[in-house]
Write an enzyme that holds these catalytic residues in place. Structure first.
Site, PDB file in Angstrom:
ATOM      1  N   CYS A   1       0.887  -0.976   0.057  1.00 24.57           N
ATOM      2  CA  CYS A   1      -0.293  -0.365  -0.199  1.00 24.57           C
ATOM      3  C   CYS A   1       0.722   0.969  -0.226  1.00 24.57           C
ATOM      4  O   CYS A   1       0.304   2.612  -0.453  1.00 24.57           O
ATOM      5  CB  CYS A   1      -1.004  -0.048   1.319  1.00 24.57           C
ATOM      6  SG  CYS A   1       0.072  -0.214   2.821  1.00 24.57           S
TER       7      CYS A   1
ATOM      8  N   GLU B   1      -3.931   4.038  -8.447  1.00 21.16           N
ATOM      9  CA  GLU B   1      -3.687   2.236  -7.761  1.00 21.16           C
ATOM     10  C   GLU B   1      -3.385   1.360  -8.077  1.00 21.16           C
ATOM     11  O   GLU B   1      -4.135   0.366  -8.698  1.00 21.16           O
ATOM     12  CB  GLU B   1      -3.796   2.014  -6.556  1.00 21.16           C
ATOM     13  CG  GLU B   1      -2.964   0.666  -5.815  1.00 21.16           C
ATOM     14  CD  GLU B   1      -3.714   0.597  -4.804  1.00 21.16           C
ATOM     15  OE1 GLU B   1      -4.445  -0.051  -4.232  1.00 21.16           O
ATOM     16  OE2 GLU B   1      -2.649   0.692  -3.023  1.00 21.16           O
TER      17      GLU B   1
HETATM   18  P1  NAD Z   1      -9.619  -6.292  -1.301  1.00 17.30           P
HETATM   19  O1  NAD Z   1     -10.000  -4.989  -0.903  1.00 17.30           O
HETATM   20  O2  NAD Z   1      -9.992  -6.805  -2.383  1.00 17.30           O
HETATM   21  O3  NAD Z   1      -9.532  -7.185   0.289  1.00 17.30           O
HETATM   22  C1  NAD Z   1      -9.079  -7.185   1.428  1.00 17.30           C
HETATM   23  C2  NAD Z   1     -10.025  -7.791   2.248  1.00 17.30           C
HETATM   24  O4  NAD Z   1     -11.964  -7.768   2.571  1.00 17.30           O
HETATM   25  C3  NAD Z   1     -10.247  -9.619   1.850  1.00 17.30           C
HETATM   26  O5  NAD Z   1      -9.830 -10.824   3.147  1.00 17.30           O
HETATM   27  C4  NAD Z   1     -11.271  -9.357   1.266  1.00 17.30           C
HETATM   28  O6  NAD Z   1     -11.558 -10.716   1.497  1.00 17.30           O
HETATM   29  C5  NAD Z   1     -12.076  -8.619   1.457  1.00 17.30           C
HETATM   30  N1  NAD Z   1     -13.335  -8.781   1.056  1.00 17.30           N
HETATM   31  C6  NAD Z   1     -13.469  -8.546  -0.038  1.00 17.30           C
HETATM   32  N2  NAD Z   1     -14.613  -7.666  -0.514  1.00 17.30           N
HETATM   33  C7  NAD Z   1     -15.671  -8.066   0.673  1.00 17.30           C
HETATM   34  C8  NAD Z   1     -16.583  -7.279   1.505  1.00 17.30           C
HETATM   35  N3  NAD Z   1     -17.881  -7.650  -0.043  1.00 17.30           N
HETATM   36  N4  NAD Z   1     -17.256  -7.653   2.753  1.00 17.30           N
HETATM   37  C9  NAD Z   1     -15.843  -7.680   3.665  1.00 17.30           C
HETATM   38  N5  NAD Z   1     -15.025  -8.132   3.447  1.00 17.30           N
HETATM   39  C10 NAD Z   1     -14.232  -8.146   1.666  1.00 17.30           C
HETATM   40  O7  NAD Z   1      -7.679  -6.272  -0.885  1.00 17.30           O
HETATM   41  P2  NAD Z   1      -6.315  -6.602  -1.312  1.00 17.30           P
HETATM   42  O8  NAD Z   1      -6.347  -7.064  -2.946  1.00 17.30           O
HETATM   43  O9  NAD Z   1      -6.523  -7.535  -0.218  1.00 17.30           O
HETATM   44  O10 NAD Z   1      -5.402  -5.736  -1.102  1.00 17.30           O
HETATM   45  C11 NAD Z   1      -5.080  -4.725  -1.716  1.00 17.30           C
HETATM   46  C12 NAD Z   1      -5.766  -3.604  -1.612  1.00 17.30           C
HETATM   47  O11 NAD Z   1      -4.728  -3.383  -0.007  1.00 17.30           O
HETATM   48  C13 NAD Z   1      -4.511  -2.646  -1.602  1.00 17.30           C
HETATM   49  O12 NAD Z   1      -5.680  -1.257  -2.598  1.00 17.30           O
HETATM   50  C14 NAD Z   1      -3.518  -1.829  -0.976  1.00 17.30           C
HETATM   51  O13 NAD Z   1      -3.587  -0.702  -0.949  1.00 17.30           O
HETATM   52  C15 NAD Z   1      -4.619  -2.242   0.445  1.00 17.30           C
HETATM   53  N6  NAD Z   1      -3.492  -1.749   1.825  1.00 17.30           N
HETATM   54  C16 NAD Z   1      -4.083  -1.085   1.428  1.00 17.30           C
HETATM   55  C17 NAD Z   1      -2.914  -0.619   3.597  1.00 17.30           C
HETATM   56  C18 NAD Z   1      -3.144   0.344   4.356  1.00 17.30           C
HETATM   57  O14 NAD Z   1      -2.426  -0.145   5.262  1.00 17.30           O
HETATM   58  N7  NAD Z   1      -3.342   1.352   4.131  1.00 17.30           N
HETATM   59  C19 NAD Z   1      -2.166  -1.808   3.944  1.00 17.30           C
HETATM   60  C20 NAD Z   1      -1.921  -3.213   2.983  1.00 17.30           C
HETATM   61  C21 NAD Z   1      -3.111  -2.966   1.176  1.00 17.30           C
END
Ligand code: NAD
Length: 542
Positions: free
Chosen positions: A330, A432
């Site tokens: 991120c 992103e």
């Molecule tokens: P994602 O949003 O696709 O998934 C994150 C989590 O949410 C997963 O466990 C997923 O199964 C769950 N999820 C998906 N749909 C959902 C719903 N409708 N309801 C509840 N939960 C749901 O993200 P990702 O691909 O796993 O991670 C990458 C993203 O995370 C990037 O955008 C990155 O920037 C961000 N990120 C942010 C930080 C931070 O601290 N700001 C840190 C790491 C990653």
């Protein structure tokens, strides 16, 4: 479709249409009931480990939605394991157990809860290499980095354990005589933790350790790309002495398990890290019940390199910031904002250095960059490269292709990619990408650099390389981001400082540091009147 579903091409998140596990030839040699992991591949012993959910004090193998395979992104013949795919039924069971345990756990003195968390840190230290190796297998980043991911969890354990003897509130003077005033932190209840795949140990520990120290109980839903690390983490917590029903692990899809947690009325706190799209959805669904929702979301982080910078230092920072974790952080450096006086020379040095990056299986010595986490993620990177190529006057200066032959034939590898002549409003400079793609933007002075850096919807991490202390302090003041590095890349947070971002990166909460306690506690103000008579504040003033 949630982002992890897209990135997997729907592989893990929604179950159905998967290859039978038995039909795979290559697999992991490991007993079902051991923690031993190994990388040996053999056609004779192709039995992947069956992993389980941990719900209401029991390890359970079957999910109501079947199961899914967790496959190594560096070698898709390597099945890390088979995982149960849960649905809302399991979430109900897990929340009920966590609610029951909350009544007991909240009354355990905080220093005692903290001792358990400290022990968890000790166990993680002892198992550090084992966890790191497994993490590299399941999500691809190089083992040097997965060791760092585990270390961040260990640091968080010890930091959180220290909070068990602090959890500071205030005592303040009261305006009326014989009256005492103080504020104390109270636990909130069952916390739903929803986490991404890119820091499969560090991010869950940022949430779960402080939540437990504060007296809450937990239902943990990890990303479907990294359930094995999550299982190891829960094993560590149980071994350390966390009560069985205080920690529940429910693997499964975002739209099923994640959503059921967000909708459950007995889960007053949702701590979510992931994409901005999913975060917005969670905020709106959970907002209907006025839940406390902590959102840590996406970024489009930039590094400024001024003409007076130490360019050797900036070069190392840019390469590490942009291509560490294959750009899937991120906080990854996605934009390099370079002063025009040094732009040509410096950019060429970056290109020359990045050309030499060794891409491959992160478990092998000497590898500097691993694969994308999944086929879907690589596809998304490829699409952004196409967008960049078609954008007016951006130049594809390096890379831009999938790596599909030789050592790369069986993984989701992509070349480290650099675009030059990028304009600040182009899509590759705004959105992103979450992959190994760096956009270089030229600027003429400091003010333009800050404007360009601030010119996106995100505000997570930022960086400036300069030898001018005045410029550095102006940047600290004027950059719109939750994190600013001076003479360091955009990545490399330490657990004793708040972590989080501004604008579309979140909703104002911070993880790590003592600031995370505000997510997992409620403030209570306490007035003790020992005057023996009714005293009316603001009215009975002498
Ligand atoms: P994602 O949003 O696709 O998934 C994150 C989590 O949410 C997963 O466990 C997923 O199964 C769950 N999820 C998906 N749909 C959902 C719903 N409708 N309801 C509840 N939960 C749901 O993200 P990702 O691909 O796993 O991670 C990458 C993203 O995370 C990037 O955008 C990155 O920037 C961000 N990120 C942010 C930080 C931070 O601290 N700001 C840190 C790491 C990653």
């Amino acid at each position: 479709m949630a982002q992890d579903e897209r990135r997997n091409g729907g592989r893990n998140d929604e179950i159905g249409g998967q290859d039978s596990i038995e039909s795979r030839i290559w697999g992991l040699i490991v007993g079902e009931n051991t923690n031993e992991v190994g990388l040996t591949m053999s056609a004779n012993a192709a039995k992947p480990r069956v992993f389980k959910n941990f719900i209401a004090g029991k390890w359970t193998a079957d999910g109501t939605k079947g199961h899914f395979d967790n496959i190594s992104p560096a070698d898709t013949r390597d099945v890390v394991g088979q995982f149960p795919s849960a649905g809302s039924e399991e979430v109900m069971e897990a929340v009920a157990a966590a609610k029951e345990e909350y009544a007991r756990w909240r009354l355990v003195p905080a220093p005692k809860r903290a001792e358990i968390i400290r022990r968890a840190g000790d166990i993680m230290s002892a198992r550090k290499e084992e966890i790191a190796q497994l993490m590299t297998r399941e999500m691809g980043k190089i083992v040097v980095e997965t060791r760092g991911d585990v270390q961040e969890g260990i640091d968080t354990a010890y930091y959180s354990a220290g909070e068990g003897r602090r959890l500071f509130g205030d005592t303040v003077p009261c305006e009326l005589p014989n009256k005492f005033g103080m504020s104390v932190r109270m636990p909130v209840g069952v916390c739903g933790m929803i986490t991404p795949w890119n820091f499969p140990m560090a991010i869950p520990t940022w949430k779960i350790f402080p939540a437990l120290v504060c007296g809450n109980t937990v239902v943990f839903k990890p990303a479907t790309d990294t359930p094995a690390t999550a299982v190891m983490f829960v094993e560590v917590l149980l071994e350390a002495g966390v009560p069985e029903k205080a920690i529940n692990l429910v693997c499964g899809g975002g739209s099923s398990v994640g959503n059921a947690l967000v909708e459950h009325p007995d889960v007053p706190v949702i701590s979510f890290t992931g994409s901005s799209d999913v975060g917005k959805r969670i905020a709106s669904v959970g907002g209907q019940q006025l839940k406390r929702i902590s959102l840590e979301l996406g970024g489009k982080n930039a590094m400024i390199v001024m003409d007076d910078a130490d360019l050797d230092l900036a070069l190392e920072g840019a390469v590490w910031g942009a291509f560490g974790t294959t750009g899937q952080r991120c906080t990854a450096t996605s934009r390099l904002i370079v002063h025009e006086k040094i732009a040509d020379k410096f950019t060429q040095r970056v290109i020359d250095r990045v050309k030499k990056l060794r891409v491959g299986n992160g478990l092998k010595d000497g590898i500097e960059m691993g694969p994308c986490v999944s086929q879907g993620q690589r596809e998304s990177v490829k699409q952004y490269v196409e967008i960049g190529k078609n954008e007016d006057k951006a130049t594809l200066a390096l890379g831009g292709n999938e790596l599909t032959s030789g050592d790369h034939a069986h993984g989701w590898f992509f070349e480290p990619t650099i675009f030059t002549d990028v304009k600040p409003n182009m899509r590759i400079a705004q959105e992103e990408i979450f992959g190994p793609v760096l956009s270089v933007i030229r600027i003429k002075d400091f003010d333009e650099a800050i404007n360009v850096l601030n010119g996106t919807i995100y505000g997570l991490s930022s960086s400036i390389y300069t030898r001018d202390v005045n410029a550095a302090f102006r940047a600290i003041r004027d950059i719109e981001a939750g994190i600013t590095y001076v003479n360091g890349p955009t990545i490399g947070a330490e657990v004793q400082l708040p972590f989080g971002g501004v604008k579309a990166t979140g909703n104002g909460h911070r993880e790590a540091s003592h600031t995370v306690l505000d997510t997992f506690t409620e403030w209570k103000s306490v007035y003790v009147d020992y005057s023996g008579k009714l005293q009316r504040a603001q009215i009975d003033i002498e």
